[in-house]
Write an enzyme that holds these catalytic residues in place. Structure first.
Site, PDB file in Angstrom:
ATOM      1  CG  HIS A  99      -1.679   1.308   1.395  1.00 41.15           C
ATOM      2  ND1 HIS A  99      -2.932   1.457   0.995  1.00 41.15           N
ATOM      3  CD2 HIS A  99      -1.281   2.193   1.976  1.00 41.15           C
ATOM      4  CE1 HIS A  99      -3.258   2.521   1.362  1.00 41.15           C
ATOM      5  NE2 HIS A  99      -2.358   3.171   2.036  1.00 41.15           N
ATOM      6  CD  GLU A 100       2.050   3.383   3.627  1.00 40.40           C
ATOM      7  OE1 GLU A 100       2.093   4.388   3.045  1.00 40.40           O
ATOM      8  OE2 GLU A 100       1.135   3.127   4.384  1.00 40.40           O
ATOM      9  CG  HIS A 103       0.319   6.405  -0.397  1.00 41.52           C
ATOM     10  ND1 HIS A 103      -0.851   7.149  -0.893  1.00 41.52           N
ATOM     11  CD2 HIS A 103       0.067   5.594   0.767  1.00 41.52           C
ATOM     12  CE1 HIS A 103      -2.050   6.715  -0.283  1.00 41.52           C
ATOM     13  NE2 HIS A 103      -1.430   6.003   0.953  1.00 41.52           N
TER      14      HIS A 103
HETATM   15 ZN   LIG Z   1      -2.269   5.138   2.718  1.00 40.69          ZN
END
Ligand SMILES: [Zn+2]
Length: 226
Positions: A99-100, A103
């Site tokens: 998830h990171e 980003h």
């Molecule tokens: Zn996030």
């Protein structure tokens, strides 16, 4: 008078949702941080692999203290992963690491909601800081212009929390796709990672609900003061 006012009831659903979301992320994370992923990557190794695969070798990955303190620092181009994610290899760790990384990929691809969010960050943080004092002062001294200014400032903070939603959902969506397509998690593990990420997303949803209902509350109080 401000403290015993019934419009407080208005934000109660959001408060309950926020409490529910906090309990759920803590429970879900605890559960899936104990389940080791079949493939032996750590969160940091997985994130490095994902980034290098996209020629994003400039993005650094560093450990950070705290629990669920993981984030991507856009200014320094650094993935900050909490220790359990950084060198853990649970299903939760790999989901959050991906998830990171999502980003960082948004940043590299100039993902539009992320750009909008960055543009409004300075005004939104000033807005959330100033909104209540301005409104409160306007309310007690019966200066409608100050109340309006407070509402305007708070609207900026609400906008910020709303733009955060697509940014977060999109990062999770990217993460699941990467984990699935790269076979970093098995077909049995994917739904577990999804549960962790959707529990995290619910906390952002609760924050937005809180912001919207607070705005509604200010508008109602403003109406009463005419
Ligand atoms: Zn996030």
């Amino acid at each position: 008078m401000f403290y015993y006012d019934p419009t407080y009831l208005l934000i109660l659903p959001a408060v309950l949702l926020a409490i529910f979301a906090q309990i759920r992320i803590q429970k879900t994370y605890s559960k899936y941080s104990k389940i080791k992923a079949l493939r032996g990557y750590t969160g940091a190794q997985l994130a490095r692999y994902i980034l290098d695969d996209r020629r994003m070798t400039n993005v650094k990955i560093e450990p950070i203290s705290g629990r669920l303190s993981d984030h991507y620092n856009q200014r320094t181009k650094t993935l900050k992963l909490s220790q359990d994610i950084y060198d853990g290899n649970s299903v939760a760790a790999l989901g959050i690491a991906a998830h990171e990384a999502g980003h960082a990929i948004q940043d590299a691809n100039s993902y539009v909601p992320l750009k909008i969010r960055n543009t409004i960050v300075p005004v939104a943080s000033l807005g959330s800081w100033m909104a209540f004092p301005l409104f409160f002062f306007g309310f007690i001294s019966e200066i409608p212009q100050l109340m309006d200014l407070g509402i305007l400032f708070f609207t900026l903070a609400v906008t910020f929390s709303l733009v955060t939603l697509p940014v977060e959902y999109n990062a999770s969506h990217r993460a699941i796709n990467i984990l699935q397509n790269g076979r970093f998690l098995s077909d049995k593990e994917i739904p577990m990672a999804k549960k962790v990420l959707s529990a995290a997303a619910l906390t952002y949803l609760a924050t937005s609900a809180m912001a919207i209902l607070n705005l509604l509350r200010l508008v109602l109080l403003r109406g009463r003061r005419g």
